[in-house]
Design a protein around this motif. Structure first.
Motif, mmCIF file in Angstrom:
data_model
loop_
_atom_site.group_PDB
_atom_site.id
_atom_site.type_symbol
_atom_site.label_atom_id
_atom_site.label_comp_id
_atom_site.label_asym_id
_atom_site.label_seq_id
_atom_site.Cartn_x
_atom_site.Cartn_y
_atom_site.Cartn_z
ATOM 1 N N GLU A 8 9.782 0.709 9.856
ATOM 2 C CA GLU A 8 9.183 0.845 11.184
ATOM 3 C C GLU A 8 7.922 1.706 11.081
ATOM 4 O O GLU A 8 6.887 1.410 11.676
ATOM 5 N N LYS A 9 8.015 2.753 10.258
ATOM 6 C CA LYS A 9 6.842 3.625 10.107
ATOM 7 C C LYS A 9 5.740 2.887 9.343
ATOM 8 O O LYS A 9 4.558 2.995 9.667
ATOM 9 N N ALA A 10 6.149 2.142 8.321
ATOM 10 C CA ALA A 10 5.150 1.356 7.579
ATOM 11 C C ALA A 10 4.442 0.405 8.547
ATOM 12 O O ALA A 10 3.212 0.296 8.547
ATOM 13 N N LEU A 11 5.236 -0.229 9.402
ATOM 14 C CA LEU A 11 4.689 -1.180 10.380
ATOM 15 C C LEU A 11 3.713 -0.474 11.326
ATOM 16 O O LEU A 11 2.638 -0.983 11.626
ATOM 17 N N SER A 12 4.087 0.742 11.755
ATOM 18 C CA SER A 12 3.216 1.486 12.672
ATOM 19 C C SER A 12 1.870 1.779 12.020
ATOM 20 O O SER A 12 0.836 1.781 12.690
ATOM 21 N N LEU A 13 1.899 2.032 10.697
ATOM 22 C CA LEU A 13 0.639 2.348 10.017
ATOM 23 C C LEU A 13 -0.202 1.109 9.751
ATOM 24 O O LEU A 13 -1.418 1.137 9.855
ATOM 25 N N LEU A 14 0.480 0.003 9.426
ATOM 26 C CA LEU A 14 -0.320 -1.160 9.044
ATOM 27 C C LEU A 14 -0.877 -1.935 10.235
ATOM 28 O O LEU A 14 -1.773 -2.768 10.061
ATOM 29 N N GLN A 58 0.845 -1.203 0.000
ATOM 30 C CA GLN A 58 0.000 0.000 0.000
ATOM 31 C C GLN A 58 0.873 1.242 0.000
ATOM 32 O O GLN A 58 1.655 1.461 0.935
ATOM 33 N N VAL A 59 0.690 2.036 -1.049
ATOM 34 C CA VAL A 59 1.579 3.163 -1.281
ATOM 35 C C VAL A 59 1.548 4.153 -0.108
ATOM 36 O O VAL A 59 2.551 4.758 0.235
ATOM 37 N N LYS A 60 0.402 4.244 0.566
ATOM 38 C CA LYS A 60 0.305 5.198 1.701
ATOM 39 C C LYS A 60 1.349 4.871 2.776
ATOM 40 O O LYS A 60 1.791 5.732 3.505
ATOM 41 N N VAL A 62 3.206 8.196 13.407
ATOM 42 C CA VAL A 62 2.486 7.324 14.338
ATOM 43 C C VAL A 62 3.496 6.474 15.102
ATOM 44 O O VAL A 62 4.282 5.767 14.493
ATOM 45 N N PRO A 63 3.500 6.548 16.440
ATOM 46 C CA PRO A 63 4.448 5.678 17.153
ATOM 47 C C PRO A 63 4.022 4.221 17.014
ATOM 48 O O PRO A 63 2.838 3.923 16.930
ATOM 49 N N PHE A 64 5.006 3.326 16.976
ATOM 50 C CA PHE A 64 4.695 1.907 16.822
ATOM 51 C C PHE A 64 3.975 1.400 18.071
ATOM 52 O O PHE A 64 4.397 1.654 19.189
ATOM 53 N N ASN A 65 2.880 0.695 17.852
ATOM 54 C CA ASN A 65 2.139 0.130 18.974
ATOM 55 C C ASN A 65 1.925 -1.359 18.673
ATOM 56 O O ASN A 65 1.198 -1.712 17.758
ATOM 57 N N GLY A 66 2.599 -2.184 19.451
ATOM 58 C CA GLY A 66 2.556 -3.621 19.160
ATOM 59 C C GLY A 66 1.458 -4.367 19.898
ATOM 60 O O GLY A 66 1.493 -5.594 19.985
ATOM 61 N N GLN A 67 0.461 -3.611 20.395
ATOM 62 C CA GLN A 67 -0.623 -4.185 21.201
ATOM 63 C C GLN A 67 -1.238 -5.439 20.570
ATOM 64 O O GLN A 67 -1.518 -6.416 21.254
ATOM 65 N N ILE A 104 5.930 -6.148 2.707
ATOM 66 C CA ILE A 104 6.977 -5.167 2.983
ATOM 67 C C ILE A 104 8.288 -5.929 3.190
ATOM 68 O O ILE A 104 8.287 -7.152 3.297
ATOM 69 N N TYR A 105 9.384 -5.214 3.197
ATOM 70 C CA TYR A 105 10.679 -5.880 3.183
ATOM 71 C C TYR A 105 11.140 -6.270 4.583
ATOM 72 O O TYR A 105 11.788 -7.294 4.772
ATOM 73 N N GLU A 106 10.814 -5.444 5.555
ATOM 74 C CA GLU A 106 11.222 -5.701 6.938
ATOM 75 C C GLU A 106 10.032 -5.524 7.862
ATOM 76 O O GLU A 106 9.112 -4.783 7.543
#
Ligand SMILES: Cc1ncc(COP(=O)(O)O)c(C=O)c1O
Length: 376
Positions: A250-256, A10-12, A21-26, A171-173
């Motif tokens: 990390e930012k991609a992860l925070s968004l997804l 997802q390009v966004k 957005v801070p990463f939240n692993g909840q 995603i790659y990572e």
């Protein structure tokens, strides 16, 4: 029609400068006080967790029991750490073979760590192995790479658990290690270096192009119709040099993160739809799991083809535009070894097809029809 191997990137997720957005692993925690640590990939989570566990025992080296059915490339950082790896057999229902574990203990002693994989995202009977680990003073580490989120039986057993969200979002990572609170002092996030700040724009451009090709349904897969590797071909896999998740991903992860649970629901629905389409058909392909849990987030749909034609069928499906693939490259200790007959049979007989969140019902129907026609 053809079936893309992966969901769209997802390009966004690449253009996130508007949001920090801070990463939240909840979503990966089973208990509120679990600790979630980000990594680039699961292989690094496993290697650094193993080092921390072995150090905490006051040792400089140690023994790790790995299931025979495990990708060799995911062991690279662990092998570099110089630990002793022993491969244990699994049973035909994908659980550790306790007799073989006992015979390994006679040869090499009790392991410091036993890696337990929840194959294909299905919870299995972890209790017997958990008891075995307690008796042998070994730490059980759960590998939940085939499950997008924790479900009853996966990740909620009080063991360190590794999830690999990168696999579900193209995603790659992006991998996470969940530590139960009693282990939270064991380790911290690996520190990012300066090169962790790079943005992989070439990679993003490639993903955007792939998205276009998929949206326009261009038959570009015809340029490379066969995904299955030749038997003598070595898997080309990315060498992931850093343990930390680079700031871009990390930012991609925070968004997804907000999409993880809905993605699990769609993947489960797709899995069940394929299951229904194949049940009761007179075909030479067997389902691997007959009882489906109420809630799961599978990575792929596996099928077992026992008439010696699995490879031929995979290639035929590939040519029609379906990315049917064998599961996993095996470690050299295991590959073609007479000590490990079952996993070599799995390697020859199991194929997987996608269940990802961007598949439409029409695509799934079409894919199932092709599987039925090719396995009659
Ligand atoms: C069972 C299993 N565990 C772990 C991994 C971790 O892989 P990676 O290190 O690429 O995140 C994989 C990768 O595909 C896997 O299939």
């Amino acid at each position: 029609m053809y079936i893309p191997l992966n969901p769209n990137f997802q390009v966004k997720w690449a253009f996130f400068w508007h949001s920090e957005v801070p990463f939240n692993g909840q979503v990966w925690k089973s208990k509120p006080d679990d600790k979630v640590i980000k990594f680039s990939r699961g292989r690094w989570a496993l290697a650094l967790l193993s080092s921390s566990i072995i150090q905490s025992k006051g040792k400089t080296t140690g023994t790790i029991f790995i299931p025979e059915y495990f990708c060799n490339y995911s062991l690279t950082p662990l092998r570099q750490s110089g630990f002793h790896l022993s491969f244990y057999r699994i049973t035909s229902n994908f659980e550790p073979d306790i007799e073989h574990l006992n015979s390994l203990v006679k040869q090499v002693g009790s392991p410091d760590i036993l890696l337990y994989v929840h194959y294909f995202g299905f919870p299995s009977n972890l209790k017997t192995t958990g008891d075995w680990c307690r008796k042998n003073d070994s730490v059980l580490v759960e590998d939940a790479a085939h499950a997008v989120v924790p479900i009853p039986g996966i990740g909620d057993n009080g063991n360190p658990t590794i999830f690999t969200p990168w696999k579900y979002f193209n995603i790659y990572e992006g991998a996470v290690l969940v530590l139960p609170s009693i282990m939270s002092d064991l380790m911290n996030e690996p520190t990012a270096q300066a090169n962790g700040k790079y943005a992989p724009w070439l990679w993003v451009a490639k993903k955007i192009t792939q998205n276009f090709v998929t949206r326009l349904a261009l038959p570009l897969h015809c340029l490379k119709p066969v995904y299955v590797k030749r038997e003598d071909e070595i898997e080309s896999v990315p060498k992931i040099k850093n343990p930390f998740c680079s700031s871009f991903f990390e930012k991609a992860l925070s968004l997804l993160v907000s999409e993880v649970e809905s993605v699990a629901v769609i993947r489960q629905r797709n899995y069940c739809l394929i299951d229904q389409l194949l049940i009761g058909r007179d075909i030479n392909a067997k389902r691997l799991f007959y009882a489906l849990p109420d809630k799961f987030g599978p990575y792929l749909y596996p099928l077992r083809i026992g008439n010696g034609k699995c490879r031929e069928i995979m290639i035929a499906l590939n040519r029609k535009g379906i990315p049917a693939l064998p599961w996993s490259d095996l470690s050299p200790e295991v590959l073609n070894s007479k000590e490990y007959p079952l996993v070599n049979t799995f390697r020859r007989e199991i194929l997987t097809i996608p269940v990802h969140q961007d598949l439409t019902e029409d695509q799934i129907n079409w894919m199932a029809q092709k599987v039925i026609c090719n396995t009659r």
